[in-house]
Design a protein around this motif. Sequence first.
Motif, PDB file in Angstrom:
ATOM      1  N   LEU A 166      32.864  -0.323  44.739  1.00 38.42           N
ATOM      2  CA  LEU A 166      33.645   0.741  44.140  1.00 38.42           C
ATOM      3  C   LEU A 166      35.328   0.201  43.509  1.00 38.42           C
ATOM      4  N   GLY A 167      35.283  -0.989  43.848  1.00 34.28           N
ATOM      5  CA  GLY A 167      36.485  -1.271  43.920  1.00 34.28           C
ATOM      6  C   GLY A 167      36.574  -1.618  45.133  1.00 34.28           C
ATOM      7  N   GLY A 168      38.026  -2.905  45.310  1.00 35.63           N
ATOM      8  CA  GLY A 168      38.166  -2.862  46.956  1.00 35.63           C
ATOM      9  C   GLY A 168      37.286  -3.663  47.643  1.00 35.63           C
ATOM     10  N   ASP A 169      37.353  -2.590  48.966  1.00 36.46           N
ATOM     11  CA  ASP A 169      37.076  -2.731  49.924  1.00 36.46           C
ATOM     12  C   ASP A 169      35.944  -1.687  50.321  1.00 36.46           C
ATOM     13  N   GLU A 170      35.255  -1.099  48.926  1.00 37.81           N
ATOM     14  CA  GLU A 170      34.731   0.676  49.114  1.00 37.81           C
ATOM     15  C   GLU A 170      33.229  -0.251  48.081  1.00 37.81           C
ATOM     16  N   PHE A 171      32.082   0.566  48.923  1.00 37.07           N
ATOM     17  CA  PHE A 171      31.889   0.321  48.661  1.00 37.07           C
ATOM     18  C   PHE A 171      30.412   2.547  48.675  1.00 37.07           C
ATOM     19  N   THR A 172      29.592   2.488  47.711  1.00 37.24           N
ATOM     20  CA  THR A 172      28.952   3.463  47.221  1.00 37.24           C
ATOM     21  C   THR A 172      27.636   3.051  47.758  1.00 37.24           C
ATOM     22  N   CYS A 173      26.259   3.549  48.689  1.00 38.97           N
ATOM     23  CA  CYS A 173      24.924   3.926  48.193  1.00 38.97           C
ATOM     24  C   CYS A 173      24.217   4.642  47.944  1.00 38.97           C
ATOM     25  N   ALA A 174      22.814   4.370  47.613  1.00 37.92           N
ATOM     26  CA  ALA A 174      22.581   6.459  47.513  1.00 37.92           C
ATOM     27  C   ALA A 174      20.836   5.790  47.704  1.00 37.92           C
TER      28      ALA A 174
END
Length: 556
Positions: free
Chosen positions: A181-189
């Motif tokens: 999502l940016g910088g150090d942010e992730f999303t997993c589904a």
Amino acid sequence: MTIAPEKTELDNQPYVRVDRAERDVFALGVMVAAIILFVGTGSSVLTRIARAYLFGEANGDALLGNALILNIALIIFGWRRYAELSREIGERRKAEHTAQRLAHTDALTGCLNRRSLDAAIADLIEGAAQSDSEVVLMMIDLDKFKRSNDLHGHQVGDDVLIETVRRIRLELPERSIIARLGGDEFTCAMVVDAGKVATVENLVARINVEIARPIFSHGATVEVTASIGLAQGGSTADTTALVLAQDLIHRADLAMYQAKKAGRNRFCWFEPSMEKELRFRSDLEKSIREGIPRGEFVPFYEKQVDIESGELTGFEMLARWNSPTYGLVSPDIFIPVAEDIGLISDLSEMLIRQALLDAREWNPRLTLSVNISPLQLRDPWFAQKVLRLLVEARFPPSRLDIEITESCLHENIGVVRSLITSLRNQGIRISLDDFGTGYSSLAQLRTLPFDRIKIDRSFVSTLGQSRDSATIIEAISSLGKGMDLPITAEGIENREVLDELRKFGTFQGQGFLYGQPENADDVRRGLAQSNLLADGVPVIPSANPAAETLPAAANG
Ligand code: C2E
Ligand code: MG
Ligand code: MG
């Protein structure tokens, strides 16, 4: 070692497939017609040509021979044109694919990016709805990644992100997606069979462990952890998959903040109460933003006393928020929020400016202590800003004491040291606040030139009740003697604590025994009573004459 991403998330995405049906119909048509013509006429014409050549028979039809040559030329033309166009289309498709990749994925890690996330999750939700399974969303935020980036540089930071994604991917089940999502942010589904959502917890716990394993890059060993928020389910019966996807992201995000708040390096499921908390938090942020220019934040002052002589030595400025909505609010509530929304420097500068003006009216032997947030120490202009405030207020630096908490020492220690040194060179004194709560080491204490240590109030106020507190205070007291550092004991609430404290040596003290923190006007009235106003400062009439003298305890 440079770590490279393994594959891009786009390779798995059906919704970005390129249409392969495009072909050059004209060139293909010409070639096919020429071949049919060749097959139709070729056999008879070729037979005649062969006879003329072998048996010397007259070739009666020169026209047909020419048509055959033309026919062959057409086949060659058609084939070449077709091959050329196929190559062109191949190149164009490659360029389109690259453009798609850039538009939909993160260049560094190969994950999907923010733009393509909602649609990708919606796809998963629609698929899950048809197979009696549901989608679980994970919001992953690396803890203190920025600090590691500052410390080791961006190249190492990039490697940490790539390696982290690799480790997460290895744990994810099939039919999962991962986005940055940016910088150090992730999303997993991921798609999970209905009723088996509990198994997700094992998987997430493994991800936590995997991310926390050290990463080696360019000679550095980096250890980061992750806070993970989880949200699940929702039915497409009442709404669209896209709305559901956005809702899942929002809920997992709230859960992630909860995981951070609960101490980081953990995961947390979304609960409806988090929504309420978020609303309160955003109201608070808005009120703080509006309250600063309206002058709702004011300095209060707490007495600092020599516990032997009872003499007043100065005041510590403690911020208060006079909020029209929430009443008088403690700094423990609004300082962390002001830090988060990037307003702490403005707020602090405003309070210190006001405090310097107030303190100018006090007897010049009285000092002023101010508290500083660790975030302010990261500001390379901090020392200059303080100096400018002192010059503006025409306040002597030797009367100012800056309190920094132990948590500042976990920041880049080199930066903190040079800042402390430059403040001290200007004549300002530096105290280490809340000592005993932040695990700073003796070695750190030795290398940083503090002028004073303040023992945290949690130890002082429990003196006489807790054997541990007494042991800690005794240890800090002998440490102070050994390092020739004066000590302040905060949180002296009553006479018993004061008597106990005296057994361990000489201290400066502060606490409710000497009075509650007061606003500037009340302080001024108290000082007038004790003849401790600066020369020429007019005395304000008393609001409450009974409360004006220093308590007897302050006089020993
Ligand atoms: P601190 O610097 O350790 O301040 C002392 C805190 O202890 C104050 O709480 C004070 O009201 C409280 N206190 C004083 N005597 C006693 C006592 O006898 N017993 C007990 N139980 N408590 C006592 P306060 O004002 O709520 O401040 C809390 C913290 O907020 C401060 O801790 C300081 O770290 C921070 N703070 C306050 N003002 C500012 C500011 O302007 N900027 C920044 N960055 N932080 C601030
Ligand atoms: Mg303090
Ligand atoms: Mg303190």
